[in-house]
Design a protein around this motif. Structure first.
Motif, PDB file in Angstrom:
ATOM      1  N   THR A  28       0.877  -1.293   0.025  1.00 27.50           N
ATOM      2  CA  THR A  28       0.100   0.065   0.180  1.00 27.50           C
ATOM      3  C   THR A  28       0.940   1.164  -0.057  1.00 27.50           C
ATOM      4  O   THR A  28       1.823   1.385   0.988  1.00 27.50           O
ATOM      5  CB  THR A  28      -0.854   0.197   1.350  1.00 27.50           C
ATOM      6  OG1 THR A  28      -1.856  -1.075   1.202  1.00 27.50           O
ATOM      7  CG2 THR A  28      -1.627   1.299   1.248  1.00 27.50           C
ATOM      8  N   ILE A  66       3.128   0.525   3.102  1.00 30.32           N
ATOM      9  CA  ILE A  66       2.871  -0.574   3.867  1.00 30.32           C
ATOM     10  C   ILE A  66       2.932  -1.650   3.518  1.00 30.32           C
ATOM     11  O   ILE A  66       2.665  -1.887   2.343  1.00 30.32           O
ATOM     12  CB  ILE A  66       1.463  -0.330   4.544  1.00 30.32           C
ATOM     13  CG1 ILE A  66       1.251   1.092   5.246  1.00 30.32           C
ATOM     14  CG2 ILE A  66       0.918  -1.358   5.506  1.00 30.32           C
ATOM     15  CD1 ILE A  66      -0.008   1.334   5.686  1.00 30.32           C
ATOM     16  N   VAL A  70      -4.069  -2.306   1.876  1.00 35.31           N
ATOM     17  CA  VAL A  70      -5.099  -1.577   2.984  1.00 35.31           C
ATOM     18  C   VAL A  70      -5.889  -0.676   1.885  1.00 35.31           C
ATOM     19  O   VAL A  70      -5.706   0.204   1.518  1.00 35.31           O
ATOM     20  CB  VAL A  70      -4.383  -0.583   3.995  1.00 35.31           C
ATOM     21  CG1 VAL A  70      -5.532  -0.026   4.535  1.00 35.31           C
ATOM     22  CG2 VAL A  70      -3.443  -1.445   4.704  1.00 35.31           C
ATOM     23  N   LEU A  77     -10.342   0.569   9.199  1.00 41.50           N
ATOM     24  CA  LEU A  77      -9.961   1.600  10.019  1.00 41.50           C
ATOM     25  C   LEU A  77     -10.836   2.303  10.791  1.00 41.50           C
ATOM     26  O   LEU A  77     -11.897   2.789  10.349  1.00 41.50           O
ATOM     27  CB  LEU A  77      -8.826   2.469   9.142  1.00 41.50           C
ATOM     28  CG  LEU A  77      -7.799   1.781   8.213  1.00 41.50           C
ATOM     29  CD1 LEU A  77      -7.187   2.685   7.241  1.00 41.50           C
ATOM     30  CD2 LEU A  77      -6.883   1.138   9.286  1.00 41.50           C
ATOM     31  N   GLU A  81      -6.602   5.545  14.487  1.00 35.53           N
ATOM     32  CA  GLU A  81      -5.722   4.224  14.534  1.00 35.53           C
ATOM     33  C   GLU A  81      -4.384   4.630  13.759  1.00 35.53           C
ATOM     34  O   GLU A  81      -4.231   5.358  12.892  1.00 35.53           O
ATOM     35  CB  GLU A  81      -6.482   3.397  13.464  1.00 35.53           C
ATOM     36  CG  GLU A  81      -6.068   1.724  13.384  1.00 35.53           C
ATOM     37  CD  GLU A  81      -6.736   1.043  12.905  1.00 35.53           C
ATOM     38  OE1 GLU A  81      -6.256  -0.072  12.336  1.00 35.53           O
ATOM     39  OE2 GLU A  81      -7.970   1.082  12.701  1.00 35.53           O
ATOM     40  N   THR A  82      -3.407   3.916  14.342  1.00 34.65           N
ATOM     41  CA  THR A  82      -2.025   3.887  13.629  1.00 34.65           C
ATOM     42  C   THR A  82      -1.823   2.833  12.859  1.00 34.65           C
ATOM     43  O   THR A  82      -2.118   1.707  12.843  1.00 34.65           O
ATOM     44  CB  THR A  82      -1.057   4.105  14.973  1.00 34.65           C
ATOM     45  OG1 THR A  82      -1.100   2.930  15.751  1.00 34.65           O
ATOM     46  CG2 THR A  82      -1.037   5.152  15.739  1.00 34.65           C
ATOM     47  N   LEU A  83      -0.910   3.120  11.637  1.00 33.72           N
ATOM     48  CA  LEU A  83      -0.455   2.209  10.764  1.00 33.72           C
ATOM     49  C   LEU A  83       1.073   2.164  10.846  1.00 33.72           C
ATOM     50  O   LEU A  83       1.636   3.154  10.637  1.00 33.72           O
ATOM     51  CB  LEU A  83      -0.925   2.692   9.033  1.00 33.72           C
ATOM     52  CG  LEU A  83      -2.406   2.782   8.858  1.00 33.72           C
ATOM     53  CD1 LEU A  83      -2.644   3.279   7.874  1.00 33.72           C
ATOM     54  CD2 LEU A  83      -3.116   1.313   9.194  1.00 33.72           C
ATOM     55  N   GLU A  84       1.623   1.026  10.916  1.00 32.25           N
ATOM     56  CA  GLU A  84       2.927   0.953  10.825  1.00 32.25           C
ATOM     57  C   GLU A  84       3.626   0.894   9.386  1.00 32.25           C
ATOM     58  O   GLU A  84       3.085   0.223   8.630  1.00 32.25           O
ATOM     59  CB  GLU A  84       3.324  -0.429  11.649  1.00 32.25           C
ATOM     60  CG  GLU A  84       4.999  -0.404  11.675  1.00 32.25           C
ATOM     61  CD  GLU A  84       5.574  -1.484  12.698  1.00 32.25           C
ATOM     62  OE1 GLU A  84       6.851  -1.883  12.150  1.00 32.25           O
ATOM     63  OE2 GLU A  84       4.908  -2.132  13.363  1.00 32.25           O
ATOM     64  N   GLU A  90       5.197   5.016  12.816  1.00 34.68           N
ATOM     65  CA  GLU A  90       3.808   4.779  12.534  1.00 34.68           C
ATOM     66  C   GLU A  90       3.231   6.255  12.099  1.00 34.68           C
ATOM     67  O   GLU A  90       3.840   7.239  12.349  1.00 34.68           O
ATOM     68  CB  GLU A  90       3.131   4.575  14.098  1.00 34.68           C
ATOM     69  CG  GLU A  90       3.380   3.266  14.411  1.00 34.68           C
ATOM     70  CD  GLU A  90       2.703   2.921  15.728  1.00 34.68           C
ATOM     71  OE1 GLU A  90       2.324   3.970  16.540  1.00 34.68           O
ATOM     72  OE2 GLU A  90       2.625   1.722  16.049  1.00 34.68           O
ATOM     73  N   ILE A  93      -4.090   7.618  11.278  1.00 33.71           N
ATOM     74  CA  ILE A  93      -5.502   7.982  10.396  1.00 33.71           C
ATOM     75  C   ILE A  93      -6.509   8.605  10.916  1.00 33.71           C
ATOM     76  O   ILE A  93      -6.757   8.529  11.990  1.00 33.71           O
ATOM     77  CB  ILE A  93      -6.193   6.366   9.762  1.00 33.71           C
ATOM     78  CG1 ILE A  93      -4.976   5.742   9.003  1.00 33.71           C
ATOM     79  CG2 ILE A  93      -7.608   6.783   8.974  1.00 33.71           C
ATOM     80  CD1 ILE A  93      -4.645   6.266   7.918  1.00 33.71           C
ATOM     81  N   ILE A 103      -3.873  11.193   6.780  1.00 31.63           N
ATOM     82  CA  ILE A 103      -2.750  10.327   7.173  1.00 31.63           C
ATOM     83  C   ILE A 103      -1.819  11.120   7.705  1.00 31.63           C
ATOM     84  O   ILE A 103      -1.371  12.287   6.813  1.00 31.63           O
ATOM     85  CB  ILE A 103      -2.295   9.003   6.151  1.00 31.63           C
ATOM     86  CG1 ILE A 103      -1.230   8.500   6.781  1.00 31.63           C
ATOM     87  CG2 ILE A 103      -1.624   9.779   4.803  1.00 31.63           C
ATOM     88  CD1 ILE A 103      -0.640   7.251   6.046  1.00 31.63           C
TER      89      ILE A 103
END
Length: 164
Positions: A28, A66, A70, A77, A81-84, A90, A93, A103
């Motif tokens: 992603t 990522i 996604v 989501l 929320e966090t995305l690594e 991180e 969102i 983001i």
């Protein structure tokens, strides 16, 4: 490729990441538009694309990806929320009215663009990992200060000083 992502592609070429992203996956990618890169300022962008800044550039670009797919339209989501990201840091969102709009501080301008090995979301800002942000934006802050108007003296003619 898309013309509005030509600077992102140029950055991927400069960092020698094209083959890795093309051959691997699925990924992603949160891809900054040309306008997003231009917001960094011409001097900062030129500095970032220099051969001796390849490590920093790679760090910045990997912070836009990522491992895995996604799809933002899947509604999986939640706000905050966090995305690594693939480089380890991180991102956060932000969702308003049920739609993913940001983001970190970048607005998602086009979501869920399918690619051969994943999905691309176009964003209007360049995501900067913390350690890269301070180095890249130091020059940007100085440039911004140079362009701020100097406050004019507001004392009128009655400053009490006599110039003879």
């Amino acid at each position: 490729g898309r013309e509005d992502l030509s600077l992102f592609k140029d950055a991927l070429v400069a960092a020698e990441l094209v083959d890795e992203l093309s051959d691997g996956g699925p990924f992603t990618i949160f891809a900054p538009t040309n306008e997003a890169f231009q917001r960094l300022g011409a001097a900062n962008l030129a500095n970032l694309l220099k051969e001796e800044k390849k490590v920093e550039l790679t760090n910045v670009l990997v912070y836009h990806s990522i491992a895995g797919v996604v799809m933002l339209s899947d509604d999986l989501l939640e706000d905050g929320e966090t995305l690594e990201m693939a480089q380890g840091d991180e991102t956060v969102i932000k969702i308003k009215f049920g739609e993913i709009i940001k983001i970190n501080k970048a607005t998602i301008v086009e979501a869920d663009v399918k690619a051969t090995n994943g999905v691309i979301h176009l964003i209007d800002g360049v995501l900067l990992p913390e350690e890269a942000a301070s180095e890249i934006l130091e020059l940007h802050k100085v440039i911004d200060l140079c362009h701020k108007p100097i406050a004019k003296f507001r004392g009128g003619g009655s400053s009490g000083m006599n110039y003879r």
